[in-house]
Design a protein around this motif. Structure first.
Motif, PDB file in Angstrom:
ATOM      1  N   ASP A 118       7.413   3.424   9.933  1.00  0.00           N
ATOM      2  CA  ASP A 118       7.444   4.837   9.543  1.00  0.00           C
ATOM      3  C   ASP A 118       6.340   5.166   8.538  1.00  0.00           C
ATOM      4  O   ASP A 118       6.605   5.422   7.363  1.00  0.00           O
ATOM      5  CB  ASP A 118       8.833   5.166   8.982  1.00  0.00           C
ATOM      6  CG  ASP A 118       9.033   6.672   8.901  1.00  0.00           C
ATOM      7  OD1 ASP A 118       8.096   7.420   9.220  1.00  0.00           O
ATOM      8  OD2 ASP A 118      10.133   7.093   8.509  1.00  0.00           O
ATOM      9  N   LEU A 119       5.113   5.133   9.031  1.00  0.00           N
ATOM     10  CA  LEU A 119       3.972   5.423   8.151  1.00  0.00           C
ATOM     11  C   LEU A 119       3.150   6.584   8.708  1.00  0.00           C
ATOM     12  O   LEU A 119       2.723   6.558   9.863  1.00  0.00           O
ATOM     13  CB  LEU A 119       3.059   4.187   8.028  1.00  0.00           C
ATOM     14  CG  LEU A 119       1.811   4.421   7.168  1.00  0.00           C
ATOM     15  CD1 LEU A 119       2.189   4.656   5.706  1.00  0.00           C
ATOM     16  CD2 LEU A 119       0.839   3.252   7.275  1.00  0.00           C
ATOM     17  N   TRP A 120       2.939   7.589   7.856  1.00  0.00           N
ATOM     18  CA  TRP A 120       2.051   8.698   8.215  1.00  0.00           C
ATOM     19  C   TRP A 120       0.715   8.462   7.501  1.00  0.00           C
ATOM     20  O   TRP A 120       0.674   7.934   6.388  1.00  0.00           O
ATOM     21  CB  TRP A 120       2.589  10.033   7.713  1.00  0.00           C
ATOM     22  CG  TRP A 120       3.930  10.446   8.237  1.00  0.00           C
ATOM     23  CD1 TRP A 120       4.652   9.851   9.235  1.00  0.00           C
ATOM     24  CD2 TRP A 120       4.716  11.555   7.784  1.00  0.00           C
ATOM     25  NE1 TRP A 120       5.824  10.522   9.428  1.00  0.00           N
ATOM     26  CE2 TRP A 120       5.892  11.572   8.554  1.00  0.00           C
ATOM     27  CE3 TRP A 120       4.536  12.541   6.815  1.00  0.00           C
ATOM     28  CZ2 TRP A 120       6.888  12.544   8.377  1.00  0.00           C
ATOM     29  CZ3 TRP A 120       5.518  13.502   6.626  1.00  0.00           C
ATOM     30  CH2 TRP A 120       6.674  13.508   7.402  1.00  0.00           C
ATOM     31  N   LEU A 121      -0.356   8.914   8.175  1.00  0.00           N
ATOM     32  CA  LEU A 121      -1.671   8.888   7.532  1.00  0.00           C
ATOM     33  C   LEU A 121      -2.181  10.317   7.410  1.00  0.00           C
ATOM     34  O   LEU A 121      -2.348  11.015   8.409  1.00  0.00           O
ATOM     35  CB  LEU A 121      -2.658   8.045   8.358  1.00  0.00           C
ATOM     36  CG  LEU A 121      -4.108   8.052   7.846  1.00  0.00           C
ATOM     37  CD1 LEU A 121      -4.203   7.481   6.432  1.00  0.00           C
ATOM     38  CD2 LEU A 121      -5.017   7.267   8.794  1.00  0.00           C
ATOM     39  N   ALA A 125      11.805  14.501   0.483  1.00  0.00           N
ATOM     40  CA  ALA A 125      12.249  13.842  -0.751  1.00  0.00           C
ATOM     41  C   ALA A 125      12.250  12.319  -0.629  1.00  0.00           C
ATOM     42  O   ALA A 125      12.039  11.612  -1.617  1.00  0.00           O
ATOM     43  CB  ALA A 125      13.654  14.341  -1.097  1.00  0.00           C
ATOM     44  N   ASP A 126      12.478  11.816   0.596  1.00  0.00           N
ATOM     45  CA  ASP A 126      12.643  10.356   0.736  1.00  0.00           C
ATOM     46  C   ASP A 126      11.358   9.638   1.154  1.00  0.00           C
ATOM     47  O   ASP A 126      11.398   8.458   1.461  1.00  0.00           O
ATOM     48  CB  ASP A 126      13.728  10.065   1.786  1.00  0.00           C
ATOM     49  CG  ASP A 126      13.326  10.552   3.178  1.00  0.00           C
ATOM     50  OD1 ASP A 126      12.386  11.382   3.270  1.00  0.00           O
ATOM     51  OD2 ASP A 126      13.926  10.098   4.163  1.00  0.00           O
ATOM     52  N   PRO A 137       9.903  -0.839   0.793  1.00  0.00           N
ATOM     53  CA  PRO A 137      10.356  -0.441   2.132  1.00  0.00           C
ATOM     54  C   PRO A 137      10.768   1.024   2.151  1.00  0.00           C
ATOM     55  O   PRO A 137      11.135   1.581   1.117  1.00  0.00           O
ATOM     56  CB  PRO A 137      11.574  -1.345   2.381  1.00  0.00           C
ATOM     57  CG  PRO A 137      11.538  -2.386   1.328  1.00  0.00           C
ATOM     58  CD  PRO A 137      10.751  -1.854   0.173  1.00  0.00           C
ATOM     59  N   GLY A 138      10.722   1.639   3.321  1.00  0.00           N
ATOM     60  CA  GLY A 138      11.147   3.031   3.462  1.00  0.00           C
ATOM     61  C   GLY A 138      10.036   3.905   3.980  1.00  0.00           C
ATOM     62  O   GLY A 138       8.884   3.466   4.069  1.00  0.00           O
ATOM     63  N   PRO A 139      10.374   5.164   4.332  1.00  0.00           N
ATOM     64  CA  PRO A 139       9.378   6.089   4.870  1.00  0.00           C
ATOM     65  C   PRO A 139       8.219   6.253   3.897  1.00  0.00           C
ATOM     66  O   PRO A 139       8.434   6.348   2.678  1.00  0.00           O
ATOM     67  CB  PRO A 139      10.148   7.400   5.018  1.00  0.00           C
ATOM     68  CG  PRO A 139      11.586   7.012   5.014  1.00  0.00           C
ATOM     69  CD  PRO A 139      11.702   5.768   4.201  1.00  0.00           C
ATOM     70  N   ALA A 140       7.003   6.293   4.437  1.00  0.00           N
ATOM     71  CA  ALA A 140       5.841   6.352   3.553  1.00  0.00           C
ATOM     72  C   ALA A 140       4.706   7.132   4.205  1.00  0.00           C
ATOM     73  O   ALA A 140       4.691   7.344   5.426  1.00  0.00           O
ATOM     74  CB  ALA A 140       5.368   4.937   3.225  1.00  0.00           C
ATOM     75  N   ALA A 171       4.843  10.777  -5.357  1.00  0.00           N
ATOM     76  CA  ALA A 171       3.450  10.298  -5.305  1.00  0.00           C
ATOM     77  C   ALA A 171       3.279   8.997  -6.072  1.00  0.00           C
ATOM     78  O   ALA A 171       3.835   8.820  -7.165  1.00  0.00           O
ATOM     79  CB  ALA A 171       2.520  11.364  -5.870  1.00  0.00           C
ATOM     80  N   ARG A 172       2.504   8.091  -5.494  1.00  0.00           N
ATOM     81  CA  ARG A 172       2.168   6.810  -6.139  1.00  0.00           C
ATOM     82  C   ARG A 172       0.645   6.678  -6.092  1.00  0.00           C
ATOM     83  O   ARG A 172       0.110   6.274  -5.058  1.00  0.00           O
ATOM     84  CB  ARG A 172       2.756   5.622  -5.386  1.00  0.00           C
ATOM     85  CG  ARG A 172       4.184   5.792  -4.896  1.00  0.00           C
ATOM     86  CD  ARG A 172       5.178   5.145  -5.871  1.00  0.00           C
ATOM     87  NE  ARG A 172       6.531   5.302  -5.384  1.00  0.00           N
ATOM     88  CZ  ARG A 172       7.291   6.404  -5.551  1.00  0.00           C
ATOM     89  NH1 ARG A 172       6.802   7.462  -6.173  1.00  0.00           N
ATOM     90  NH2 ARG A 172       8.527   6.449  -5.100  1.00  0.00           N
ATOM     91  N   PRO A 173      -0.067   6.996  -7.178  1.00  0.00           N
ATOM     92  CA  PRO A 173      -1.532   6.867  -7.150  1.00  0.00           C
ATOM     93  C   PRO A 173      -1.919   5.403  -6.976  1.00  0.00           C
ATOM     94  O   PRO A 173      -1.388   4.531  -7.665  1.00  0.00           O
ATOM     95  CB  PRO A 173      -1.957   7.381  -8.530  1.00  0.00           C
ATOM     96  CG  PRO A 173      -0.778   8.110  -9.054  1.00  0.00           C
ATOM     97  CD  PRO A 173       0.436   7.497  -8.458  1.00  0.00           C
ATOM     98  N   VAL A 174      -2.816   5.137  -6.032  1.00  0.00           N
ATOM     99  CA  VAL A 174      -3.217   3.742  -5.807  1.00  0.00           C
ATOM    100  C   VAL A 174      -4.738   3.618  -5.841  1.00  0.00           C
ATOM    101  O   VAL A 174      -5.470   4.536  -5.480  1.00  0.00           O
ATOM    102  CB  VAL A 174      -2.680   3.175  -4.465  1.00  0.00           C
ATOM    103  CG1 VAL A 174      -1.170   3.103  -4.469  1.00  0.00           C
ATOM    104  CG2 VAL A 174      -3.171   3.959  -3.266  1.00  0.00           C
ATOM    105  N   SER A 175      -5.161   2.438  -6.266  1.00  0.00           N
ATOM    106  CA  SER A 175      -6.588   2.118  -6.274  1.00  0.00           C
ATOM    107  C   SER A 175      -6.881   1.188  -5.103  1.00  0.00           C
ATOM    108  O   SER A 175      -6.056   0.349  -4.752  1.00  0.00           O
ATOM    109  CB  SER A 175      -6.940   1.424  -7.586  1.00  0.00           C
ATOM    110  OG  SER A 175      -8.204   0.808  -7.446  1.00  0.00           O
TER     111      SER A 175
END
Ligand code: SAM
Length: 247
Positions: free
Chosen positions: A84-87, A164-165, A183-186, A210-214
């Protein structure tokens, strides 16, 4: 040294068809690829998938350069369950965006969402052309499910309606933590070649999901960044523990 012959190919040709498949059904496809290019004829086998019922073995019943008719036989595989990954990606130039869609499909993304940001340069997208690239990639990499490719959406509209999830991994060239997905929808959000504006960055960061990533110390092109992030997510939270021949 004798080179390994490239012909005959190890696997059967695979085709996506829009028609829902079932045993005994007759399916007509354009003959260019099967008859004219591969020179297949009556009795030759082909794998078909329809994005709904899985993958089926089919046999050519009539072969013409314009039209090939196949009879569907046994079901080989159920439709896969897709991680379950969206880009979410800001469109880039033709060629690069085709490559991005092709590779994201191979890597297993479930949904592709073009995002219009303040610095997006390419605003008009040919979704039919991008869909054709996704189909070709799915045929080649043995996916039984196509990624969903949706109309371009504005970044603020997406953020306002964000589920929300669903975690939103925001690739931020201004800094963030290494991507370590739970794990989980992302979803993964990649900016345009010109990057995000400060306002956009603040708006994304204000979202609780939101999770800011480098993605490291180098500035990656948007298409490279997208595929690097998808690969990291797939390896940690996707389906990379299984291998093609173990399906
Ligand atoms: N013009 C921007 C700059 O000079 O800072 C660079 C934008 S970059 C070409 C396009 C997008 O890829 C960025 O908005 C970001 O989403 C992603 N990206 C590229 N390199 C990254 C990195 N090292 N860390 C996180 N995201 C990165």
């Amino acid at each position: 040294m004798v080179a390994t012959p490239a012909w005959p190919p190890r696997s059967l040709p695979r085709l996506f068809v829009a028609q829902t498949l079932s045993e005994g059904a007759s399916v007509a496809v354009d003959g260019t690829y099967l008859a004219a290019v591969l020179r297949l004829g009556v009795g030759d086998k082909v794998k078909l998938f329809d994005d709904r019922t899985g993958e089926w073995l089919a046999e050519i019943a009539e072969a013409g350069r314009k039209r090939v008719t196949l009879t569907v036989g046994e079901r080989l595989r159920e439709r896969e369950s897709v991680p379950d990954l969206w880009l979410l990606f800001a469109p880039v130039k033709r060629g690069r965006i085709d490559w991005l869609v092709e590779k994201a499909t191979e890597l297993g993304v479930a949904r592709l969402i073009p995002v219009i940001t303040r610095r997006t340069i390419v605003e008009r997208l040919n979704l039919d052309r991008l869909r054709a690239h996704a189909i070709e990639a799915a045929e080649q990499c043995e996916r039984t499910a196509l990624p969903e490719l949706v109309e371009a959406q504005k970044l603020d509209a997406l953020l306002n309606a964000w589920p929300a999830d669903r975690a939103l991994y925001f690739a931020d060239e201004a800094g963030g933590a290494p991507l370590a997905p739970a794990p989980g929808p992302a979803a993964i959000l990649i900016g345009p070649e010109g990057g995000f504006t400060d306002e956009e960055r603040d708006a994304v960061r204000a979202l609780p999901q939101a999770r800011p990533v480098s993605l490291g110390p180098r500035i990656l092109r948007a298409d490279t960044a997208a595929l690097a992030a998808v690969s990291l997510w797939m390896a940690a939270a996707g389906d990379w523990r299984s291998s093609p021949r173990a399906r």
